[in-house]
Write a protein that holds these residues in place. Structure first.
Motif, PDB file in Angstrom:
ATOM      1  N   GLN A  34       3.038 -11.489   8.896  1.00  0.00           N
ATOM      2  CA  GLN A  34       2.946 -10.488   9.950  1.00  0.00           C
ATOM      3  C   GLN A  34       3.544  -9.157   9.503  1.00  0.00           C
ATOM      4  OE1 GLN A  34       1.255 -11.428  12.824  1.00  0.00           O
ATOM      5  NE2 GLN A  34       0.919 -13.220  11.528  1.00  0.00           N
ATOM      6  N   SER A  35       4.079  -9.137   8.306  1.00  0.00           N
ATOM      7  CA  SER A  35       4.688  -7.924   7.747  1.00  0.00           C
ATOM      8  C   SER A  35       3.972  -7.558   6.456  1.00  0.00           C
ATOM      9  CB  SER A  35       6.175  -8.146   7.446  1.00  0.00           C
ATOM     10  OG  SER A  35       6.883  -8.554   8.588  1.00  0.00           O
ATOM     11  N   ALA A  36       4.113  -6.303   6.063  1.00  0.00           N
ATOM     12  CA  ALA A  36       3.556  -5.861   4.787  1.00  0.00           C
ATOM     13  C   ALA A  36       4.419  -6.385   3.643  1.00  0.00           C
ATOM     14  CB  ALA A  36       3.474  -4.342   4.741  1.00  0.00           C
ATOM     15  N   TRP A  37       3.772  -6.620   2.501  1.00  0.00           N
ATOM     16  CA  TRP A  37       4.477  -7.015   1.283  1.00  0.00           C
ATOM     17  C   TRP A  37       4.576  -5.798   0.370  1.00  0.00           C
ATOM     18  CZ3 TRP A  37       2.591  -6.514  -3.672  1.00  0.00           C
ATOM     19  CH2 TRP A  37       3.330  -7.120  -4.692  1.00  0.00           C
ATOM     20  N   TYR A  38       5.750  -5.635  -0.245  1.00  0.00           N
ATOM     21  CA  TYR A  38       5.930  -4.569  -1.226  1.00  0.00           C
ATOM     22  C   TYR A  38       6.537  -5.173  -2.478  1.00  0.00           C
ATOM     23  CZ  TYR A  38       5.361  -1.561   2.845  1.00  0.00           C
ATOM     24  OH  TYR A  38       4.874  -0.959   3.977  1.00  0.00           O
ATOM     25  N   GLY A  39       5.911  -4.899  -3.607  1.00  0.00           N
ATOM     26  CA  GLY A  39       6.426  -5.422  -4.864  1.00  0.00           C
ATOM     27  C   GLY A  39       6.312  -4.398  -5.968  1.00  0.00           C
ATOM     28  N   VAL A  40       7.104  -4.603  -6.992  1.00  0.00           N
ATOM     29  CA  VAL A  40       7.116  -3.679  -8.120  1.00  0.00           C
ATOM     30  C   VAL A  40       6.786  -4.460  -9.392  1.00  0.00           C
ATOM     31  CG1 VAL A  40       8.486  -2.056  -9.465  1.00  0.00           C
ATOM     32  CG2 VAL A  40       8.847  -2.226  -6.994  1.00  0.00           C
ATOM     33  N   THR A  41       5.572  -4.272  -9.890  1.00  0.00           N
ATOM     34  CA  THR A  41       5.177  -4.868 -11.161  1.00  0.00           C
ATOM     35  C   THR A  41       5.405  -3.882 -12.297  1.00  0.00           C
ATOM     36  OG1 THR A  41       3.491  -6.218 -10.057  1.00  0.00           O
ATOM     37  CG2 THR A  41       3.277  -5.938 -12.439  1.00  0.00           C
ATOM     38  N   TYR A  42       5.032  -2.641 -12.046  1.00  0.00           N
ATOM     39  CA  TYR A  42       5.154  -1.584 -13.055  1.00  0.00           C
ATOM     40  C   TYR A  42       6.229  -0.579 -12.614  1.00  0.00           C
ATOM     41  CZ  TYR A  42       0.530  -3.401 -14.318  1.00  0.00           C
ATOM     42  OH  TYR A  42      -0.514  -4.218 -14.664  1.00  0.00           O
ATOM     43  N   ARG A  43       6.950  -0.024 -13.563  1.00  0.00           N
ATOM     44  CA  ARG A  43       8.012   0.935 -13.254  1.00  0.00           C
ATOM     45  C   ARG A  43       7.471   2.127 -12.460  1.00  0.00           C
ATOM     46  NH1 ARG A  43      13.183   1.915 -14.590  1.00  0.00           N
ATOM     47  NH2 ARG A  43      13.269   0.143 -16.031  1.00  0.00           N
ATOM     48  N   GLU A  44       6.223   2.512 -12.737  1.00  0.00           N
ATOM     49  CA  GLU A  44       5.635   3.668 -12.053  1.00  0.00           C
ATOM     50  C   GLU A  44       5.518   3.442 -10.542  1.00  0.00           C
ATOM     51  OE1 GLU A  44       4.284   3.577 -16.291  1.00  0.00           O
ATOM     52  OE2 GLU A  44       4.421   2.126 -14.656  1.00  0.00           O
ATOM     53  N   GLU A  45       5.554   2.177 -10.113  1.00  0.00           N
ATOM     54  CA  GLU A  45       5.422   1.876  -8.691  1.00  0.00           C
ATOM     55  C   GLU A  45       6.729   2.010  -7.923  1.00  0.00           C
ATOM     56  OE1 GLU A  45       2.041  -1.580  -8.595  1.00  0.00           O
ATOM     57  OE2 GLU A  45       3.962  -2.089  -9.485  1.00  0.00           O
TER      58      GLU A  45
END
Length: 304
Positions: free
Chosen positions: A267-278
């Motif tokens: 029910q919530s958005a997911w936020y992840g960091v795969t690349y440093r630019e993100e």
């Protein structure tokens, strides 16, 4: 050991090769804390009283100096180093040329001595949203089946390149029947494509849910992981690059032992960091999400 009704297990032992550093302890600009701390805060509000954090030894000193002092004293925190040498003795010869950790299945197995109750399993560098922890806490109040929170794959893509996701198949009872690992998933002409396990490029449904490594498990998973890890080492005798993935082992438990895994849509958005630019973009989103709930200096140390 203190009795707990619900534990949080944080998998923070990966090396972050695409990120180019230890992204598990990378602070979010403007918030003065890590993604992991935001997740721990959400977990505590959902009823978690113990956090078992699986780490590589390279980040231990910095984690103890900067992150642990910001966590509430009421939370029992256990740090467990995931070592390449942590294999059954008969397979110790496989460790000499190994550089990378053994993977997420092995990381979770490292938590076995410390977990005696239902647990929520997450990765340190993904932000799942407070409601996902609430969903899992509610699940364990009603039953002892395993569970997962799945996220629409179309909402978990990266502008920096293709992503790898476990694509979930679910039956009419909303139970997991299969997790298929697709690589290099990206939008191509408004259609979702990924490489299937055979390396073939194919279309992925716009409605597909992805496993973003948000699992609910009970202690019986550790026996499954021990058996599976021995089999993995037996059949991957080079031992150098292949990884022992947690989703694969959950799928094996589903198929071989009729283990039920309930699937809940996030029910919530997911936020992840795969690349440093993100990091900058994700940081902005998390800052906006938490801005109204932090103090004037926006420090996570004051947010619990």
């Amino acid at each position: 050991m203190t009795q707990h009704s619900l534990t949080l297990i944080v998998l923070a032992g990966g090396l972050g090769s695409r990120f180019g550093g230890n992204k598990q302890i990378a602070e979010i600009p403007g918030l003065g804390c890590t993604i992991m701390e935001l997740s721990i805060r959400d977990a505590i509000k959902a009823g978690v009283s113990q956090a078992v954090i699986i780490i590589n030894k390279k980040i231990r000193a910095e984690l103890e100096a900067t992150i642990l002092p910001r966590l509430p004293k009421s939370l029992e925190v256990v740090l467990v180093e995931q070592e390449i040498s942590m294999v059954p003795e008969q397979y110790s010869h496989l460790t000499k040329d190994r550089i990378k950790p053994w993977g997420t299945g092995h990381a979770l197995l490292c938590a076995k001595p410390y977990v005696k109750n239902p647990a929520i399993v997450i990765t340190a560098d993904d932000y799942y949203g407070a409601s996902s922890f609430e969903i899992m806490a509610k699940h364990f109040k009603n039953n002892n089946d395993w569970a997962m929170v799945g996220y629409p794959i179309k909402n978990t893509l990266s502008e920096q390149g293709g992503v790898n996701r476990g694509v979930c198949e679910v039956n009419e009872q909303q139970q997991l029947t299969n997790v298929i690992e697709y690589l290099n998933i990206k939008l191509e002409d408004k259609t979702l494509y990924g490489d299937n396990p055979q390396g073939k490029r194919e279309v992925i449904s716009n409605e597909a849910l992805g496993s973003m490594s948000f699992w609910g498990v009970t202690p019986n998973i550790f026996n499954e992981l021990e058996i599976g890890f021995a089999q993995f080492l037996e059949h991957n005798d080079n031992g150098v690059t292949k990884e022992y993935y947690l989703p694969d082992q959950i799928q094996t438990a589903v198929k071989n032992n009729q283990q039920s895994v309930m699937v809940y849509q996030a029910q919530s958005a997911w936020y992840g960091v795969t690349y440093r630019e993100e990091l900058e973009k994700v940081s902005k989103k998390l800052y906006e999400l938490h801005h109204g709930r932090t103090t004037s200096n926006h420090s996570c140390s004051n947010a619990f």
